[in-house]
Scaffold this motif. Sequence first.
Motif, PDB file in Angstrom:
ATOM      1  N   PRO A 270       0.791  -1.238   0.000  1.00 61.77           N
ATOM      2  CA  PRO A 270       0.000   0.000   0.000  1.00 61.77           C
ATOM      3  C   PRO A 270       0.821   1.284   0.000  1.00 61.77           C
ATOM      4  N   ALA A 271       2.092   1.190   0.412  1.00 61.26           N
ATOM      5  CA  ALA A 271       2.949   2.375   0.428  1.00 61.26           C
ATOM      6  C   ALA A 271       3.709   2.560  -0.882  1.00 61.26           C
ATOM      7  N   GLY A 272       3.514   1.650  -1.836  1.00 66.12           N
ATOM      8  CA  GLY A 272       4.185   1.768  -3.118  1.00 66.12           C
ATOM      9  C   GLY A 272       5.504   1.031  -3.207  1.00 66.12           C
ATOM     10  N   LYS A 273       5.828   0.165  -2.232  1.00 65.86           N
ATOM     11  CA  LYS A 273       7.055  -0.622  -2.286  1.00 65.86           C
ATOM     12  C   LYS A 273       6.846  -1.828  -3.193  1.00 65.86           C
ATOM     13  N   LEU A 274       7.786  -2.040  -4.131  1.00 73.01           N
ATOM     14  CA  LEU A 274       7.678  -3.155  -5.064  1.00 73.01           C
ATOM     15  C   LEU A 274       7.881  -4.480  -4.337  1.00 73.01           C
ATOM     16  N   LEU A 275       6.912  -5.391  -4.504  1.00 66.78           N
ATOM     17  CA  LEU A 275       6.961  -6.709  -3.887  1.00 66.78           C
ATOM     18  C   LEU A 275       7.314  -7.807  -4.878  1.00 66.78           C
ATOM     19  N   SER A 276       6.873  -7.640  -6.120  1.00 69.74           N
ATOM     20  CA  SER A 276       7.075  -8.684  -7.127  1.00 69.74           C
ATOM     21  C   SER A 276       6.841  -8.070  -8.499  1.00 69.74           C
ATOM     22  N   ARG A 277       7.493  -8.664  -9.513  1.00 72.00           N
ATOM     23  CA  ARG A 277       7.299  -8.188 -10.890  1.00 72.00           C
ATOM     24  C   ARG A 277       7.590  -9.338 -11.835  1.00 72.00           C
ATOM     25  N   PHE A 278       6.776  -9.458 -12.896  1.00 70.45           N
ATOM     26  CA  PHE A 278       7.060 -10.486 -13.895  1.00 70.45           C
ATOM     27  C   PHE A 278       6.620 -10.023 -15.267  1.00 70.45           C
ATOM     28  N   GLY A 279       7.230 -10.614 -16.283  1.00 68.80           N
ATOM     29  CA  GLY A 279       7.040 -10.194 -17.668  1.00 68.80           C
ATOM     30  C   GLY A 279       8.285  -9.509 -18.168  1.00 68.80           C
ATOM     31  N   GLY A 280       8.153  -8.810 -19.317  1.00 68.79           N
ATOM     32  CA  GLY A 280       9.237  -7.990 -19.815  1.00 68.79           C
ATOM     33  C   GLY A 280      10.353  -8.716 -20.531  1.00 68.79           C
ATOM     34  N   SER A 281      10.161  -9.989 -20.880  1.00 70.06           N
ATOM     35  CA  SER A 281      11.228 -10.728 -21.554  1.00 70.06           C
ATOM     36  C   SER A 281      11.208 -10.460 -23.053  1.00 70.06           C
ATOM     37  N   ASP A 282      12.093 -11.151 -23.774  1.00 64.23           N
ATOM     38  CA  ASP A 282      12.145 -11.000 -25.226  1.00 64.23           C
ATOM     39  C   ASP A 282      11.145 -11.913 -25.934  1.00 64.23           C
ATOM     40  N   ASP A 283      10.360 -12.660 -25.173  1.00 63.65           N
ATOM     41  CA  ASP A 283       9.355 -13.553 -25.757  1.00 63.65           C
ATOM     42  C   ASP A 283       7.995 -13.217 -25.160  1.00 63.65           C
ATOM     43  N   PRO A 284       7.357 -12.146 -25.631  1.00 59.92           N
ATOM     44  CA  PRO A 284       6.121 -11.672 -24.994  1.00 59.92           C
ATOM     45  C   PRO A 284       4.945 -12.622 -25.122  1.00 59.92           C
ATOM     46  N   CYS A 285       5.021 -13.607 -26.025  1.00 57.95           N
ATOM     47  CA  CYS A 285       3.917 -14.547 -26.180  1.00 57.95           C
ATOM     48  C   CYS A 285       4.112 -15.817 -25.370  1.00 57.95           C
ATOM     49  N   ALA A 286       5.198 -15.893 -24.613  1.00 62.70           N
ATOM     50  CA  ALA A 286       5.435 -17.059 -23.761  1.00 62.70           C
ATOM     51  C   ALA A 286       4.476 -17.041 -22.577  1.00 62.70           C
ATOM     52  N   PRO A 287       4.127 -18.216 -22.032  1.00 55.41           N
ATOM     53  CA  PRO A 287       3.282 -18.255 -20.836  1.00 55.41           C
ATOM     54  C   PRO A 287       3.902 -17.438 -19.708  1.00 55.41           C
ATOM     55  N   GLY A 288       3.094 -16.565 -19.117  1.00 53.94           N
ATOM     56  CA  GLY A 288       3.585 -15.749 -18.016  1.00 53.94           C
ATOM     57  C   GLY A 288       4.220 -14.452 -18.442  1.00 53.94           C
ATOM     58  N   ASP A 289       4.265 -14.195 -19.747  1.00 56.10           N
ATOM     59  CA  ASP A 289       4.797 -12.927 -20.238  1.00 56.10           C
ATOM     60  C   ASP A 289       3.682 -12.174 -20.966  1.00 56.10           C
ATOM     61  N   PHE A 290       4.007 -10.964 -21.455  1.00 57.70           N
ATOM     62  CA  PHE A 290       2.973 -10.095 -22.014  1.00 57.70           C
ATOM     63  C   PHE A 290       3.532  -9.284 -23.175  1.00 57.70           C
ATOM     64  N   PHE A 291       2.636  -8.941 -24.098  1.00 57.38           N
ATOM     65  CA  PHE A 291       2.968  -8.001 -25.161  1.00 57.38           C
ATOM     66  C   PHE A 291       2.283  -6.659 -24.913  1.00 57.38           C
ATOM     67  N   ALA A 292       0.968  -6.688 -24.694  1.00 50.23           N
ATOM     68  CA  ALA A 292       0.227  -5.438 -24.503  1.00 50.23           C
ATOM     69  C   ALA A 292      -0.868  -5.613 -23.464  1.00 50.23           C
ATOM     70  N   PRO A 293      -0.509  -5.788 -22.191  1.00 54.81           N
ATOM     71  CA  PRO A 293      -1.543  -5.918 -21.151  1.00 54.81           C
ATOM     72  C   PRO A 293      -2.359  -4.641 -21.036  1.00 54.81           C
ATOM     73  N   HIS A 294      -3.674  -4.810 -20.919  1.00 57.33           N
ATOM     74  CA  HIS A 294      -4.573  -3.659 -20.942  1.00 57.33           C
ATOM     75  C   HIS A 294      -5.405  -3.544 -19.675  1.00 57.33           C
ATOM     76  N   ASP A 295      -5.671  -4.670 -19.018  1.00 62.03           N
ATOM     77  CA  ASP A 295      -6.462  -4.652 -17.787  1.00 62.03           C
ATOM     78  C   ASP A 295      -6.014  -5.797 -16.895  1.00 62.03           C
ATOM     79  N   ILE A 296      -6.251  -5.631 -15.598  1.00 58.71           N
ATOM     80  CA  ILE A 296      -5.836  -6.621 -14.611  1.00 58.71           C
ATOM     81  C   ILE A 296      -6.838  -6.627 -13.471  1.00 58.71           C
TER      82      ILE A 296
END
Length: 335
Positions: A270-296
């Motif tokens: 809640p204070a804006g501290k990063l806890l976890s991050r995933f995605g951003g690889s060179d294979d955006p269509c791989a499971p667990g990665d993204f090309f253009a996420p729009h909603d969550i």
Amino acid sequence: MTAQAAVIVGAGNHRYRPVPGWPHLPVGWSFVEVVGVATDARDRVFVFSRSEHPVMVFEPDGTFVRSWGESQFVRPHGITIAHDGSVFCTDDRDHTVRKFTAEGELLLTLGTRGKPTDTGINGLDYRTIVRPAGPFNLPTNVAFAPDGSLYVTDGYGNCRVHKFTPEGRLLFSWGEPGSGPGQFNLPHGIAVDRQGRVYVADRENSRIQIFTPDGKFASEWTDTSRPMQIFFDRDGTAFVCDVGWKAGVFAWQTAPAGKPRGAYVSIFDPAGKLLSRFGGSDDPCAPGDFFAPHDICVDSQGAIYVGEVVMSAGGYQGKVPATCHAIQKFEPVRE
């Protein structure tokens, strides 16, 4: 176990496993691309897409329940489920936000269908906005305050956030073009935390601005890269999806120096501290990665759903194959 099922993303107490084959579409159907995703009190998943069947409803296990909204939308953009179970759909090119029952019965329309307010914008170039205006000019998303009032980001053709009563009466608006506090360059996503603070994904300023319930600037988070949407779970943890600099870039934009950041999901306390991050690889269509996420969104069991606009963000130009995922479900890893 399939290769996809073996994938684990994230870090620490926020690790997840992509669910292979989720959901189960009727034979011959396609999402085309998923602009919005929301879950109700029963964890049923409402998927808003730019297909012939705009709203599709699924059980958590992916079983198809129903569809509605056929031929009702000009261009779907966002979906949010209110505290009472009603469904709010944002139609950016219709310049409206509409409220429906969970079965698709229209209850309320905000804005005037097909008539944008006058901001002086030239096309979709947010740099050409001359003046802020009232609702709406290409609105983007909706969020709800604890008392049932609602906030709407008016993003592609405007530079404002509008607050309405639960009955749909406009209370006030704020925002103007720019990059200073309380200014916006494409307010795209929005969420409200348990204290009633309003978080706006100010996409082309690569930040999330935080406001009091009456629209006064409080602070901002900047560990983000062109954020599309933000969502708070029951514990107040924030989930943010970023499109980064490999997809959906306007013709006049250039990526920051260095290797362009791809798309990813970030999880903050809640204070804006990063806890976890995933995605951003060179294979955006791989499971667990993204090309253009729009909603969550996140359901009551902690599962994450991420919808993507792969085609309009680059798929039609051949940057990624049309088979790249339009939506993914991630189940939490509990060990």
